[in-house]
Design an enzyme around this catalytic site. Structure first.
Site, PDB file in Angstrom:
ATOM      1  N   SER A  71      -3.607   8.659  -7.520  1.00 19.01           N
ATOM      2  CA  SER A  71      -3.278   8.520  -6.106  1.00 19.01           C
ATOM      3  C   SER A  71      -2.929   7.110  -5.678  1.00 19.01           C
ATOM      4  O   SER A  71      -2.270   6.915  -4.658  1.00 19.01           O
ATOM      5  CB  SER A  71      -4.436   9.025  -5.251  1.00 19.01           C
ATOM      6  OG  SER A  71      -5.617   8.269  -5.508  1.00 19.01           O
ATOM      7  N   HIS A  90      -2.853  15.508  -6.445  1.00 18.55           N
ATOM      8  CA  HIS A  90      -1.559  14.956  -6.041  1.00 18.55           C
ATOM      9  C   HIS A  90      -0.398  15.506  -6.864  1.00 18.55           C
ATOM     10  O   HIS A  90       0.754  15.132  -6.614  1.00 18.55           O
ATOM     11  CB  HIS A  90      -1.593  13.427  -6.148  1.00 18.55           C
ATOM     12  CG  HIS A  90      -2.474  12.779  -5.135  1.00 18.55           C
ATOM     13  ND1 HIS A  90      -2.031  12.367  -3.899  1.00 18.55           N
ATOM     14  CD2 HIS A  90      -3.802  12.500  -5.160  1.00 18.55           C
ATOM     15  CE1 HIS A  90      -3.034  11.847  -3.219  1.00 18.55           C
ATOM     16  NE2 HIS A  90      -4.126  11.907  -3.962  1.00 18.55           N
ATOM     17  N   LYS A  96      -2.754  18.310   0.454  1.00 13.44           N
ATOM     18  CA  LYS A  96      -1.506  17.621   0.139  1.00 13.44           C
ATOM     19  C   LYS A  96      -0.352  18.626   0.263  1.00 13.44           C
ATOM     20  O   LYS A  96       0.108  18.896   1.346  1.00 13.44           O
ATOM     21  CB  LYS A  96      -1.544  17.009  -1.266  1.00 13.44           C
ATOM     22  CG  LYS A  96      -2.853  16.353  -1.669  1.00 13.44           C
ATOM     23  CD  LYS A  96      -3.259  15.199  -0.794  1.00 13.44           C
ATOM     24  CE  LYS A  96      -4.522  14.559  -1.321  1.00 13.44           C
ATOM     25  NZ  LYS A  96      -5.249  13.759  -0.344  1.00 13.44           N
TER      26      LYS A  96
END
Length: 393
Positions: free
Chosen positions: A186, A214, A245
């Protein structure tokens, strides 16, 4: 004695920042779209939201969430073990299992809670965890809660991992060892060398957990993450991730082929004693998961934008993360310089994340831009133009 004495140094540092830069807290006064908002009374481009597929304003996701609220209310008012497991929780778990091709899935209230719940319960004092030094705070916190012995290996350093595994296996050959990594890190936006890590994992008969927070919706032909992209999904023992996300919601999950995963529902304190996901969150996540499958063009647009921004900033001479990805990290040796640029970008109508030591991997300061499929090409150019005013070249 003063219970707050431990925060004296932090308070002094914050006061310095406030004096020099007017503070660092940003309040989004009004959200306009996946890529725009009002901040400090001014319209800005959002380039720091992790909204990778831009689905937070997708009509289907909004409609599903609204309908769920009408039919099931705004909250569950209880934990999964009490009154908080709804039929929709079970359906979402089944859909995630089907998506990943795994036999079992548990849904948690947040991605943080997923790591906390799994790592505090799956391993304990008689086991060993080896984790990448750049792993997320929730991974560290989960291992601390479980009291498991933890050994860090250098970020993405397969040789360092093997050296530590060899030493541990020599001393304690009978111990269970869990290796923990992330798919897409990240802070710097770089991938784990997963195929090489899997080879080492199998050589030393360890387990492997990958956090695809992610990389879900971002990597792999079908958006399943780095394990899919690397072709080793059957070699990964546990996949953890979040809905906050690419899935445009909030929540977390762990999926695995081990039937024993189901026992965590009875043993994991962050699962047993936390109120469950609201109906709206479940509905939005389910819809976004379906859209990942139905709209591959979202991922294509995301990567086009990512390459565009990364290439523009690299050409300007900025020090970036090691590879192009939707996380574009701009590195600064001096935190004061990062603060100056961050404030300047905000004044020019661009919001990015600022990350200062000790939260950064190597002690440098970062401005972290996250690209979205919803960004228009002209917005990417506007972000680039704002950065150009601070170009080191």
């Amino acid at each position: 004695m003063n219970i707050f004495a431990k925060f004296t140094k932090l308070a002094a540092e914050l006061e310095k920042v406030k004096t020099a830069f007017g503070g660092i807290n940003v309040v989004v006064e009004k959200i306009l779209s996946p890529t725009e908002a009002i901040v400090n009374g001014k319209q800005v481009i959002l380039a720091g939201t992790n909204n990778y597929l831009g689905l937070t304003f997708d009509p289907a996701c909004i409609e599903a969430a609204c309908q769920a609220i009408k039919e099931e209310g705004t909250g569950t008012t209880g934990s999964r073990m009490a009154n908080g497991t709804y039929q929709s929780h079970l359906i979402l778990e089944k859909e995630l299992s089907d998506f990943f091709g795994k036999a079992h899935t548990i849904v948690f209230t947040t991605g943080y809670a997923a790591n906390l719940g799994v790592l505090s319960t799956l391993v304990g004092r008689d086991d060993i965890v080896l984790l990448d030094a750049d792993c997320h705070a929730s991974i560290y916190d989960g291992t601390r809660l479980g009291g498991v012995p933890v050994y860090r290996f250098r970020h993405n350093d397969v040789e360092d991992l093997e050296k530590k595994l060899k030493r541990l296996r020599g001393k304690q050959p009978q111990d269970n060892i869990l290796i923990v990594i992330e798919g897409l890190y990240s802070m710097l936006g770089d991938r784990a060398p997963l195929r090489a890590l899997v080879e080492v994992k199998e050589k030393y008969e360890a387990y492997l957990l990958i956090d695809e927070a992610h990389s879900l919706g971002v990597l792999g032909e079908n958006g399943r993450g780095l394990a899919e992209e690397a072709g080793v999904e059957d070699k990964v023992d546990f996949i953890v991730g979040t809905f906050s996300k690419s899935l445009a919601s909030i929540g977390g999950y762990c999926t695995s082929d081990y039937k024993e995963l189901e026992l965590l529902r009875y043993a994991s304190r962050p699962y047993v004693f936390t109120a469950s996901l609201s109906p709206a969150n479940i509905a939005a996540a389910r819809t976004a998961l379906r859209l990942i499958r139905e709209r591959p063009e979202l991922k294509e647009r995301l990567w086009k934008n990512a390459y565009q921004l990364y290439g523009n900033l690299k050409e300007m001479g900025f020090e970036l993360g090691p590879e192009p990805s939707p996380i574009v990290a701009v590195r600064f040796k001096e935190p004061a310089r990062a603060l100056t640029v961050w404030k300047g970008l905000l004044e020019k109508g661009v919001y990015v994340n600022m990350v200062l030591p000790p939260a950064t991997p190597d002690g440098s300061a970062l401005l972290r831009a996250s690209v979205s499929a919803a960004h228009k090409p002209e917005q990417i150019e506007a972000i680039s133009e704002a950065f150009s005013a601070f170009s080191p070249a």
